[in-house]
Design an enzyme around this catalytic site. Structure first.
Site, short mmCIF file in Angstrom:
data_model
loop_
_atom_site.label_atom_id
_atom_site.label_comp_id
_atom_site.label_asym_id
_atom_site.label_seq_id
_atom_site.Cartn_x
_atom_site.Cartn_y
_atom_site.Cartn_z
N LYS A 120 -3.58 -9.02 14.23
CA LYS A 120 -2.17 -9.38 14.02
C LYS A 120 -2.03 -10.69 13.26
O LYS A 120 -1.08 -10.87 12.51
CB LYS A 120 -1.42 -9.45 15.36
CG LYS A 120 -1.16 -8.07 15.93
CD LYS A 120 0.00 -8.05 16.90
CE LYS A 120 0.30 -6.63 17.33
NZ LYS A 120 1.24 -6.55 18.44
N LYS A 202 -6.58 3.38 13.46
CA LYS A 202 -5.87 4.07 14.54
C LYS A 202 -4.43 4.40 14.15
O LYS A 202 -3.86 3.72 13.29
CB LYS A 202 -5.93 3.25 15.83
CG LYS A 202 -5.12 1.99 15.80
CD LYS A 202 -5.02 1.36 17.18
CE LYS A 202 -4.14 0.13 17.05
NZ LYS A 202 -3.81 -0.56 18.24
N LYS A 205 2.44 2.57 14.33
CA LYS A 205 3.76 2.60 13.68
C LYS A 205 3.76 1.86 12.35
O LYS A 205 4.61 2.10 11.51
CB LYS A 205 4.81 2.01 14.62
CG LYS A 205 4.51 0.55 14.84
CD LYS A 205 5.12 -0.04 16.04
CE LYS A 205 4.72 -1.48 16.12
NZ LYS A 205 3.77 -1.89 17.07
P1 TYM Z 1 0.84 -0.98 22.86
O1 TYM Z 1 2.31 -1.13 23.04
O2 TYM Z 1 0.24 -1.36 21.57
O3 TYM Z 1 0.40 0.48 23.17
C1 TYM Z 1 0.82 1.15 24.36
C2 TYM Z 1 -0.23 2.10 24.87
O4 TYM Z 1 -0.52 3.10 23.89
C3 TYM Z 1 -1.93 3.11 23.61
N1 TYM Z 1 -2.13 3.40 22.19
C4 TYM Z 1 -2.98 4.33 21.74
N2 TYM Z 1 -3.79 5.18 22.39
C5 TYM Z 1 -4.51 6.03 21.64
N3 TYM Z 1 -4.47 6.07 20.29
C6 TYM Z 1 -3.66 5.23 19.59
N4 TYM Z 1 -3.61 5.29 18.26
C7 TYM Z 1 -2.87 4.31 20.32
N5 TYM Z 1 -1.98 3.34 19.98
C8 TYM Z 1 -1.54 2.81 21.13
C9 TYM Z 1 -2.40 1.69 23.97
O5 TYM Z 1 -3.77 1.65 24.25
C10 TYM Z 1 -1.55 1.39 25.18
O6 TYM Z 1 -2.10 1.92 26.36
N6 TYM Z 1 -0.56 -5.03 25.40
C11 TYM Z 1 -0.13 -3.66 25.51
C12 TYM Z 1 1.14 -3.50 26.32
C13 TYM Z 1 1.05 -4.13 27.65
C14 TYM Z 1 0.32 -3.66 28.78
C15 TYM Z 1 0.54 -4.63 29.81
C16 TYM Z 1 -0.47 -2.55 29.01
C17 TYM Z 1 1.66 -5.31 28.00
N7 TYM Z 1 1.35 -5.58 29.32
C18 TYM Z 1 -0.03 -4.48 31.08
C19 TYM Z 1 -1.06 -2.41 30.27
C20 TYM Z 1 -0.84 -3.36 31.29
C21 TYM Z 1 0.12 -3.13 24.10
O7 TYM Z 1 0.37 -3.86 23.18
O8 TYM Z 1 0.10 -1.77 24.03
#
Ligand code: TYM
Length: 338
Positions: A120, A202, A205
């Site tokens: 990022k 991966k 968006k």
């Molecule tokens: P975020 O918002 O980027 O993604 C949310 C969830 O979706 C999964 N994910 C994917 N899985 C498979 N293939 C992909 N291409 C893909 N893109 C996204 C992510 O692994 C995630 O599980 N930091 C976290 C959000 C968060 C969080 C937490 C998660 C904040 N606090 C506490 C767990 C516990 C995040 O940015 O995920």
């Protein structure tokens, strides 16, 4: 009494997604699908991680819309609000408070190693802010407030959960058993859904051509799958080979995740048929899985009062649980009780 009432406490599951973009197939297969599958077995907390989104500039009105839409999609994907505590992160002030405390127990070196920070800060060179750097300490607070056993996430979030485990070890080492040690819980299929247009990265968006959104129209989804990058060899054969055919492997893993078929079964199904038949078949399978979700979400979004009721009740319950942990932490570290 012929019914046995179990007094055993259920284990706790917790996870969150940032409403920084519309939910996509990676979020669904990597995370939400896995949450829904275990809903009855666990005591569940799922939230909209709005506080994390502002590490990158957001348009306020869009953030509000997406937060509501995300809640509607959680429910439409099968998270029953009666069985899952669904809430907005910023509605539970304890996240910010424990986040600050944990910042002081997270090392600069640890934060510097986080791949998400590196990615990022390359993407947003004009805005490499403190929040972007310390974000994993807030994520650790999100997790630890609820003392979960499991954190179901996709592969890309594993590193942050591992860092959270280091924080637990450090904190408990100093103050005794304050936090339960959480385990990442990664699905077998769908943990890393790759972009349809550039399968070495991966699905996300930020590359909309290769990304399938949960609210997207079926004809657009079909088009994206028809155009999906397969491979440059002339073999035209549906075979799982991650190194040499990453595009085909990605489509196979998506097809496997949505149909439950094994890779062998998929290879047999498309033997002699080639990519021309395979790509639209994957598209159709995805469309059919997403259709009821999209329709239900649209229906729920028409009832704003219902959604508001869900997130208010969720915040109340989450706050009650979170406060207990926060009090314990404040006491342990020496803050004077009010
Ligand atoms: P975020 O918002 O980027 O993604 C949310 C969830 O979706 C999964 N994910 C994917 N899985 C498979 N293939 C992909 N291409 C893909 N893109 C996204 C992510 O692994 C995630 O599980 N930091 C976290 C959000 C968060 C969080 C937490 C998660 C904040 N606090 C506490 C767990 C516990 C995040 O940015 O995920």
């Amino acid at each position: 009494m012929d019914e046995i009432i179990s007094t055993e406490k259920k284990k706790v599951m917790l996870s969150g997604i940032q409403p920084s973009g519309d939910l996509h197939l990676g979020n669904y297969l990597g995370a939400i699908k896995n949450w829904v599958a275990r809903t009855d077995e666990f005591d569940n907390y799922y939230f909209m991680a709005d506080m994390h989104t502002i590490t990158v500039r957001q348009t306020p009105a869009d953030l509000r819309r997406r937060t509501m839409e995300q809640l509607a999609l959680y429910i439409a994907c099968g998270l029953d609000p009666e069985k899952n505590t669904l809430f907005v992160q910023s509605h539970v002030h304890q996240h910010a408070e424990l986040g600050w405390v944990l910042n002081c127990y997270t090392m600069f070196g640890e934060l510097s190693r986080m791949t998400q920070f590196k990615d990022k800060s390359l993407k947003h060179k004009e805005n490499i802010n403190g929040g972007l750097f310390t974000y994993p300490a807030l994520m650790a607070a999100d997790i630890l407030l609820y003392q979960p056993d499991f954190v179901p996430v996709g592969e890309d979030q594993k590193q942050h959960v591992e860092l959270c485990r280091n924080i637990v070890q450090r904190f408990n080492g100093l103050y005794g058993d304050v936090f339960k040690m959480p385990e990442p819980y990664i699905p077998k299929a769908g943990a890393r859904v790759m972009s349809l247009s550039a399968p070495d990265g991966k699905m996300s968006k930020s590359m909309p051509e290769g990304c399938v959104f949960l609210m997207e129209k079926p004809e657009d989804i079909a088009r994206k799958f028809k155009r999906a990058v397969t491979d440059s060899d002339t073999e035209n054969c549906v075979r799982f080979d991650l190194d040499n055919k990453p595009g085909v492997a990605n489509l196979m893993s998506i097809y496997s995740a949505v149909t439950g078929k094994t890779y062998e079964e998929i290879e047999q199904e498309f033997a002699g048929k080639g990519y021309g038949a395979f790509k639209p078949a994957v598209g159709d399978a995805v469309i059919e899985v997403l259709r009821p979700i999209r329709e239900e979400a649209a229906h729920l979004l028409a009832d704003k009062a219902y959604l508001e009721g869900v997130y208010r009740a969720g915040a109340e319950k989450a706050s009650y649980v979170a406060e207990k942990t926060l009090r314990k932490v404040y006491k342990k570290i020496g803050f004077l009780a009010r």
